[in-house]
Design a protein around this motif. Structure first.
Motif, PDB file in Angstrom:
ATOM      1  N   LYS A 190     -18.662  -8.703   1.921  1.00  0.00           N
ATOM      2  CA  LYS A 190     -19.102  -9.938   1.314  1.00  0.00           C
ATOM      3  C   LYS A 190     -20.745  -9.815   1.674  1.00  0.00           C
ATOM      4  O   LYS A 190     -21.576 -10.478   1.164  1.00  0.00           O
ATOM      5  CB  LYS A 190     -18.568 -11.234   1.772  1.00  0.00           C
ATOM      6  N   THR A 215     -18.182 -13.330  -8.949  1.00  0.00           N
ATOM      7  CA  THR A 215     -16.971 -13.067  -9.561  1.00  0.00           C
ATOM      8  C   THR A 215     -16.857 -11.533  -9.721  1.00  0.00           C
ATOM      9  O   THR A 215     -15.720 -11.034  -9.215  1.00  0.00           O
ATOM     10  CB  THR A 215     -16.944 -13.548 -11.019  1.00  0.00           C
ATOM     11  N   ARG A 216     -17.550 -10.765 -10.023  1.00  0.00           N
ATOM     12  CA  ARG A 216     -17.324  -9.380 -10.166  1.00  0.00           C
ATOM     13  C   ARG A 216     -17.542  -8.812  -8.796  1.00  0.00           C
ATOM     14  O   ARG A 216     -16.956  -7.629  -8.271  1.00  0.00           O
ATOM     15  CB  ARG A 216     -18.482  -8.596 -11.061  1.00  0.00           C
ATOM     16  N   LEU A 218     -15.994 -10.209  -6.069  1.00  0.00           N
ATOM     17  CA  LEU A 218     -14.852 -10.270  -5.625  1.00  0.00           C
ATOM     18  C   LEU A 218     -13.903  -9.040  -6.117  1.00  0.00           C
ATOM     19  O   LEU A 218     -13.385  -8.639  -5.176  1.00  0.00           O
ATOM     20  CB  LEU A 218     -14.432 -11.680  -5.873  1.00  0.00           C
ATOM     21  N   GLN A 219     -14.191  -8.874  -7.300  1.00  0.00           N
ATOM     22  CA  GLN A 219     -13.285  -7.752  -7.743  1.00  0.00           C
ATOM     23  C   GLN A 219     -13.575  -6.319  -6.989  1.00  0.00           C
ATOM     24  O   GLN A 219     -12.629  -5.692  -6.630  1.00  0.00           O
ATOM     25  CB  GLN A 219     -13.536  -7.623  -9.341  1.00  0.00           C
ATOM     26  N   GLU A 220     -14.481  -6.135  -6.579  1.00  0.00           N
ATOM     27  CA  GLU A 220     -15.083  -4.944  -6.005  1.00  0.00           C
ATOM     28  C   GLU A 220     -14.282  -4.824  -4.505  1.00  0.00           C
ATOM     29  O   GLU A 220     -13.517  -4.074  -4.020  1.00  0.00           O
ATOM     30  CB  GLU A 220     -16.438  -4.660  -5.647  1.00  0.00           C
ATOM     31  N   ILE A 222     -11.789  -6.511  -3.681  1.00  0.00           N
ATOM     32  CA  ILE A 222     -10.397  -6.634  -3.980  1.00  0.00           C
ATOM     33  C   ILE A 222      -9.865  -5.010  -3.970  1.00  0.00           C
ATOM     34  O   ILE A 222      -9.081  -4.488  -3.487  1.00  0.00           O
ATOM     35  CB  ILE A 222      -9.662  -7.381  -5.282  1.00  0.00           C
ATOM     36  N   ARG A 223     -10.773  -4.459  -4.823  1.00  0.00           N
ATOM     37  CA  ARG A 223     -10.197  -2.963  -5.047  1.00  0.00           C
ATOM     38  C   ARG A 223     -10.594  -2.273  -3.928  1.00  0.00           C
ATOM     39  O   ARG A 223      -9.576  -1.361  -3.742  1.00  0.00           O
ATOM     40  CB  ARG A 223     -11.380  -2.341  -6.122  1.00  0.00           C
ATOM     41  N   TYR A 224     -11.671  -2.489  -3.203  1.00  0.00           N
ATOM     42  CA  TYR A 224     -11.629  -1.633  -1.807  1.00  0.00           C
ATOM     43  C   TYR A 224     -10.547  -1.982  -0.913  1.00  0.00           C
ATOM     44  O   TYR A 224      -9.999  -1.235  -0.272  1.00  0.00           O
ATOM     45  CB  TYR A 224     -13.094  -1.892  -1.500  1.00  0.00           C
ATOM     46  N   GLN A 232      -3.854  -8.504  -1.750  1.00  0.00           N
ATOM     47  CA  GLN A 232      -4.907  -8.917  -2.770  1.00  0.00           C
ATOM     48  C   GLN A 232      -5.076 -10.413  -2.388  1.00  0.00           C
ATOM     49  O   GLN A 232      -5.932 -11.104  -2.810  1.00  0.00           O
ATOM     50  CB  GLN A 232      -4.089  -8.916  -4.258  1.00  0.00           C
ATOM     51  N   GLU A 330     -12.108  -7.398 -18.906  1.00  0.00           N
ATOM     52  CA  GLU A 330     -12.489  -7.757 -17.464  1.00  0.00           C
ATOM     53  C   GLU A 330     -11.347  -7.623 -16.620  1.00  0.00           C
ATOM     54  O   GLU A 330     -11.497  -7.041 -15.417  1.00  0.00           O
ATOM     55  CB  GLU A 330     -12.415  -9.338 -17.476  1.00  0.00           C
ATOM     56  N   PHE A 331     -10.199  -7.656 -16.937  1.00  0.00           N
ATOM     57  CA  PHE A 331      -9.043  -7.064 -15.862  1.00  0.00           C
ATOM     58  C   PHE A 331      -8.272  -5.911 -16.487  1.00  0.00           C
ATOM     59  O   PHE A 331      -8.087  -5.743 -17.643  1.00  0.00           O
ATOM     60  CB  PHE A 331      -7.911  -8.039 -15.798  1.00  0.00           C
TER      61      PHE A 331
END
Ligand SMILES: NC(=O)C1=CN([C@@H]2O[C@H](COP(=O)(O)OP(=O)(O)OC[C@H]3O[C@@H](n4cnc5c(N)ncnc54)[C@H](OP(=O)(O)O)[C@@H]3O)[C@@H](O)[C@H]2O)C=CC1
Ligand SMILES: O=C(CO)COP(=O)(O)O
Length: 331
Positions: A190, A215-216, A218-220, A222-224, A232, A330-331
């Motif tokens: 973060k 928002t995007r 946060l997706q990164e 989560i992916r990492y 998750q 998006e998902f």
């Protein structure tokens, strides 16, 4: 229980004051004599908190021997100092000790998370467990007792509960958890997003852009995090979205502030020339770039921050390049 807080900077001072407010036995150890004297003589830590009056009972020392016999040692130093400070205190610990980590980032060479560094550096017979006390919390607000919630994360539930009980009070509420990987990765990455958020603000982008970044981003995260075994759901909690929001939107955040300067000047030059503050996201961006590349994890925002910091790419070009990537779901 006796706690020694290593580090007389902003977060060490604010957390030590929490324990003092809770009538616990606590001592701050600092290397900076001016900070230690300021706490002892003026009940202030002016370098970080200006005129804020600290709990007058709070005491600090420059004598590292204070670690001897401690039940809990809280490390409140930048991530680069965790390895050397652990080696320094290892010989002084006299019993199985709870080591509290509050630092957000990775070891600069080994890429280890902070709990991993501490477990490597402290002898097994001197370590009860590592508890990471992390979440959305600017020291500047905790020190004036504004309502804050964070997590005590440990692989040993009993120690997480001990820390929860020790630190919780009317203004600081501690939750417990055991997803060490997800939590420590969340609070580290973060900081890179906070630099990105600052850059975008500095470039003049406003609310829509920041919402997109969070928002995007946060997706990164989560992916990492999930790639390395984090859960998750952890990223929906205080060490994920919580810490992401507070640092991406705050006037207190040093990561945001650094990014803002870089965006405003559309250059990293002055930031690197003049910065004296702890801006963890700068080193983290390099490590995330290295590890994500090796593991094939798609981290477009982190990658652009890396390109700005280390490859001289213009912040304005990075913002545009993120927008013109291949279109997708998006998902
Ligand atoms: N500040 C905050 O609001 C929060 C910070 N954190 C995290 O906490 C960690 C510490 O940051 P923070 O307190 O903000 O940083 P600061 O820059 O405010 O303070 C760091 C302190 O550590 C001292 N220090 C550096 N190296 C050593 C060492 N080897 N031994 C003893 N002391 C040392 C510094 O001394 P000197 O001044 O002489 O360099 C300074 O007193 C970071 O990882 C940060 O991400 C987490 C949540 C909130
Ligand atoms: O981690 C923090 C708040 O949760 C502190 O953020 P900065 O290091 O960007 O100031």
């Amino acid at each position: 229980m006796r706690t020694v807080v290593i580090g007389s900077g902003s977060w060490g001072t604010a957390l030590a004051q929490v324990l003092q407010d809770n009538h616990q036995k606590v001592m701050v150890y600092g290397v900076a004599e001016n900070e230690v004297n300021d706490i002892n003589e003026n009940h202030k830590n002016s370098k970080y908190f200006g005129d804020v009056e600290l709990n007058p009972e709070l005491k600090a020392t420059t004598d590292i021997e204070c670690v001897k016999g401690a039940d809990i040692v809280l490390l409140a130093v930048p991530t680069i100092a965790i390895d050397p400070i652990c080696h320094q205190i290892n010989d002084l610990l006299e019993k199985k000790t709870i080591i509290i980590n509050v630092s957000k980032g990775f070891h600069p060479e080994t890429n280890e998370r902070m709990s991993q560094v501490i477990r490597r550096c402290i002898d097994e017979d001197k370590l009860s467990s590592v508890v990471s006390l992390i979440g959305p919390s600017h020291a500047e607000e905790v020190v004036i007792r504004l309502l804050t919630t964070i997590d005590a994360i440990s692989l040993k539930n009993e120690d997480a509960l001990t820390v929860q009980n020790l630190f919780s009070n009317q203004y600081l509420r501690i939750y417990t958890g055991n997803d060490e990987i997800g939590s420590e990765l969340g609070v580290a990455i973060k900081n890179v997003m906070a630099i990105a958020s600052g850059i975008l603000s500095g470039l003049g982008y406003q609310d829509n852009t920041r919402a997109a970044l969070i928002t995007r981003g946060l997706q990164e995260m989560i992916r990492y995090g999930v790639h390395f075994g984090g859960q998750q759901k952890t990223f929906m909690g205080l060490t994920g979205i919580g810490d992401l929001i507070v640092t991406c939107t705050s006037v207190h955040s040093r990561n945001f502030e650094a990014g803002y300067q870089i965006g405003k000047e559309n250059s990293v030059e002055n930031f690197f020339k003049n910065n004296t503050k702890t801006v963890e996201g700068v080193r983290t961006a390099k490590i995330v770039h290295r590890v994500a590349t090796e593991n094939g994890i798609d981290m477009p925002i982190c990658e652009e921050v890396y390109q700005i910091l280390y490859n001289g790419k213009l912040p304005s070009d990075c913002a545009q390049d993120l927008m013109i990537r291949d279109l997708k779901k998006e998902f």
